[in-house]
Write a protein that holds these residues in place. Structure first.
Motif, short mmCIF file in Angstrom:
data_model
loop_
_atom_site.label_atom_id
_atom_site.label_comp_id
_atom_site.label_asym_id
_atom_site.label_seq_id
_atom_site.Cartn_x
_atom_site.Cartn_y
_atom_site.Cartn_z
N ASP A 128 6.89 4.53 -0.46
CA ASP A 128 7.36 5.42 0.80
C ASP A 128 6.77 6.71 0.81
O ASP A 128 5.59 6.92 0.58
N HIS A 129 7.70 7.85 1.31
CA HIS A 129 6.89 8.95 1.50
C HIS A 129 6.33 9.85 0.38
O HIS A 129 5.53 10.73 0.39
N SER A 130 6.60 9.41 -1.07
CA SER A 130 6.20 10.06 -2.13
C SER A 130 4.87 9.58 -2.66
O SER A 130 4.14 10.16 -3.36
N ASP A 131 4.46 8.44 -1.88
CA ASP A 131 3.06 7.92 -2.26
C ASP A 131 1.95 8.39 -1.69
O ASP A 131 1.59 7.79 -0.48
N SER A 132 1.24 9.80 -2.13
CA SER A 132 0.25 10.20 -1.47
C SER A 132 -0.71 9.38 -1.61
O SER A 132 -1.75 9.45 -0.50
N GLY A 169 -1.25 6.03 -1.26
CA GLY A 169 -0.73 5.04 -0.17
C GLY A 169 -1.07 5.72 0.97
O GLY A 169 -1.98 5.06 1.94
N ARG A 170 -0.77 6.97 1.33
CA ARG A 170 -1.15 7.59 2.72
C ARG A 170 -2.99 7.94 2.69
O ARG A 170 -3.24 7.57 3.76
N GLU A 171 -3.15 8.08 1.74
CA GLU A 171 -4.66 8.49 1.73
C GLU A 171 -5.49 7.01 1.95
O GLU A 171 -6.41 6.98 2.80
N CYS A 172 -5.19 5.86 1.55
CA CYS A 172 -5.59 4.71 1.50
C CYS A 172 -5.37 4.34 3.03
O CYS A 172 -6.26 3.74 3.71
N LEU A 173 -4.25 4.59 3.70
CA LEU A 173 -4.08 4.05 5.24
C LEU A 173 -4.92 4.98 6.10
O LEU A 173 -5.28 4.49 7.10
N THR A 174 -4.87 6.25 5.78
CA THR A 174 -5.79 7.21 6.53
C THR A 174 -7.17 6.64 6.78
O THR A 174 -7.89 6.65 7.73
N GLU A 175 -7.92 6.33 5.70
CA GLU A 175 -9.26 5.70 5.37
C GLU A 175 -9.34 4.38 5.99
O GLU A 175 -10.29 3.93 6.54
N LEU A 176 -8.26 3.76 5.91
CA LEU A 176 -8.31 2.03 6.26
C LEU A 176 -8.46 2.21 7.85
O LEU A 176 -9.01 1.56 8.64
N THR A 177 -7.36 2.95 8.44
CA THR A 177 -7.20 3.28 10.03
C THR A 177 -8.68 3.44 10.46
O THR A 177 -8.84 2.90 11.51
N LYS A 178 -9.31 4.53 9.72
CA LYS A 178 -10.62 5.18 10.36
C LYS A 178 -11.52 4.02 10.32
O LYS A 178 -12.30 3.89 11.31
N ALA A 179 -11.43 3.25 9.28
CA ALA A 179 -12.61 2.04 9.03
C ALA A 179 -12.39 1.04 10.33
O ALA A 179 -13.33 0.44 10.85
N LEU A 180 -10.97 0.90 10.42
CA LEU A 180 -10.49 -0.21 11.50
C LEU A 180 -11.42 0.07 13.04
O LEU A 180 -11.88 -0.93 13.58
N ILE A 206 0.92 -1.03 -0.12
CA ILE A 206 0.08 -0.01 -0.10
C ILE A 206 0.64 1.40 0.00
O ILE A 206 0.76 2.30 -0.77
N THR A 207 1.83 1.05 0.57
CA THR A 207 2.79 2.41 0.66
C THR A 207 4.22 1.94 0.01
O THR A 207 5.25 2.32 0.65
N GLU A 208 4.24 1.22 -0.89
CA GLU A 208 5.45 0.96 -1.53
C GLU A 208 6.21 1.91 -2.16
O GLU A 208 7.32 1.74 -2.20
#
Length: 373
Positions: A222-226, A228-239, A218-220
């Motif tokens: 690293d920091h340039s993958d906006s 991936g970060r958007e995905c993790l933000t939404e996924l963390t909220k869903a958790l 998802i964050t393959e």
């Protein structure tokens, strides 16, 4: 993957973009419609089509291009509607296995003793917490989400499916179904659309298990993958939001998974249980192959068993982090069955024993092919 109707809609929208100088806006709307069945994007696209047809400043080729997009839109929605009727995403619960059936199935898996014990502990804990809640006793709000680490082919997906059904049987999940997702299922090609894709997958998985293999992809970037970060933000909220009726199981190689969690403390805090899947031993690989053969009406003769055991010993002693475990056995079985067929086809009127017995000579070809690679 886009079906041909979705691809046609996007292609025709791109042509309309070109003749109207819309700077990609029409193509973007069509892509969102295909990926997310978005009502708002559909309405916005229809407005643009209407404007192209009705506006006197546009030439006849623009109006024709708009009409073609309109026809493609109708075809796409017609096809997707039929697909939903024939293949409903709402999974019918036809699984009649009892809790004991599921536990027996888990116990029947070869090896994985540490994993089984961990799952048994989880079941006991969750059942007791449920009983405590029923008696109005304090119950810890421990999340159901799990992280599986280890090399490929160690049964992570199989165990995830069983866990979902077990949690359904003990009343922790309403459905217990299984949804598998990868980076491409969660991340969109446009900024702002990834959240919609994640929400769609979460919606499908609610009441069951969402399994994300190689979660670190998802964050393959690293920091340039906006995205991936958007995905993790939404996924963390869903958790957090759906913790009462959703299990998210993330899986992958041990080291990348550890780095993945260390770089995302917010995500790590949502996972209470980490289960390491050990590689199979030589004897366990033997058992898996023998079981595979038995299930398909094959037997290994004594000499074949001995040679294959030595081969597995060699593989387990020289393995690296990409050691394939069960996949190694599956590939070997496929080769043995094919080599057996090549040999037996030359026998006149082969009997049952010849049709079912894999000999050492069927394995020689496998070793020779591997050495040539």
């Amino acid at each position: 993957m886009m079906d041909k109707y979705g691809q046609s809609l996007v292609n025709n929208a791109s042509r309309l973009d070109a003749v109207t100088d819309a700077c990609g806006k029409i193509t973007k709307l069509a892509t969102v419609i295909v990926e997310d069945n978005s009502k708002s994007a559909t309405i916005a696209l229809l407005r643009k089509l209407s404007d192209a047809v009705d506006n006197s400043k546009y030439k006849i080729e623009v109006k024709r291009a708009a009409q073609i997009v309109n026809s493609s839109l109708i075809e796409f929605y017609g096809y997707s509607t039929i697909q939903k009727i024939c293949n409903p995403t709402e999974e019918m619960d036809e699984d009649t296995r009892t809790l004991q059936d599921l536990l027996d199935e888990l116990n029947a898996l070869i090896g994985l003793e540490k994993v089984k014990n961990k799952v048994y502990d989880l079941i006991a804990y969750q059942k007791v917490q449920k009983l405590r809640r029923e008696k109005n006793l304090y119950s810890a709000k421990r999340t159901l989400h799990l992280a599986f680490t280890g090399n490929p082919g160690t049964g992570k997906t199989t165990v995830a499916r069983i866990v979902g059904r077990i949690y359904k049987q003990i009343g922790l999940l309403s459905k217990g179904h299984f949804v598998e997702a990868s980076r491409t299922d969660l991340i969109a090609g446009y900024q702002g659309q990834t959240a919609l894709k994640v929400k769609k997958v979460i919606e499908q998985a609610k009441g069951g298990v969402l399994f994300i293999d190689e979660a670190y992809s998802i964050t393959e970037n690293d920091h340039s993958d906006s995205y991936g970060r958007e995905c993790l933000t939404e996924l963390t909220k869903a958790l957090e939001d759906y913790r009462e009726d959703l299990i998210v199981i993330v899986a992958g190689y041990t080291e990348p998974m550890h780095k993945f969690f260390e770089s995302n403390p917010g995500l790590k805090s949502r996972f209470n249980t980490f289960i390491e899947f050990d590689d199979y031993s030589t004897n366990e690989l033997d058992e898996i192959l023998i079981s595979m053969c038995k299930n398909n009406d094959y037997i290994l003769d004594a000499e074949a068993k001995e040679k294959i055991h030595l081969y597995f010993e060699e593989q387990t002693s020289s393995k690296n982090e990409n050691f394939a475990n069960g996949r190694l056995v599956r590939n070997l079985y496929d080769d043995l069955a094919m080599n057996h067929a090549r040999r037996v086809i030359n026998i006149t009127n082969p009997g049952s024993q010849e049709l079912s017995t894999i000999k050492a000579e069927d394995f020689i070809f496998v070793v020779d092919e591997d050495e040539e690679d």
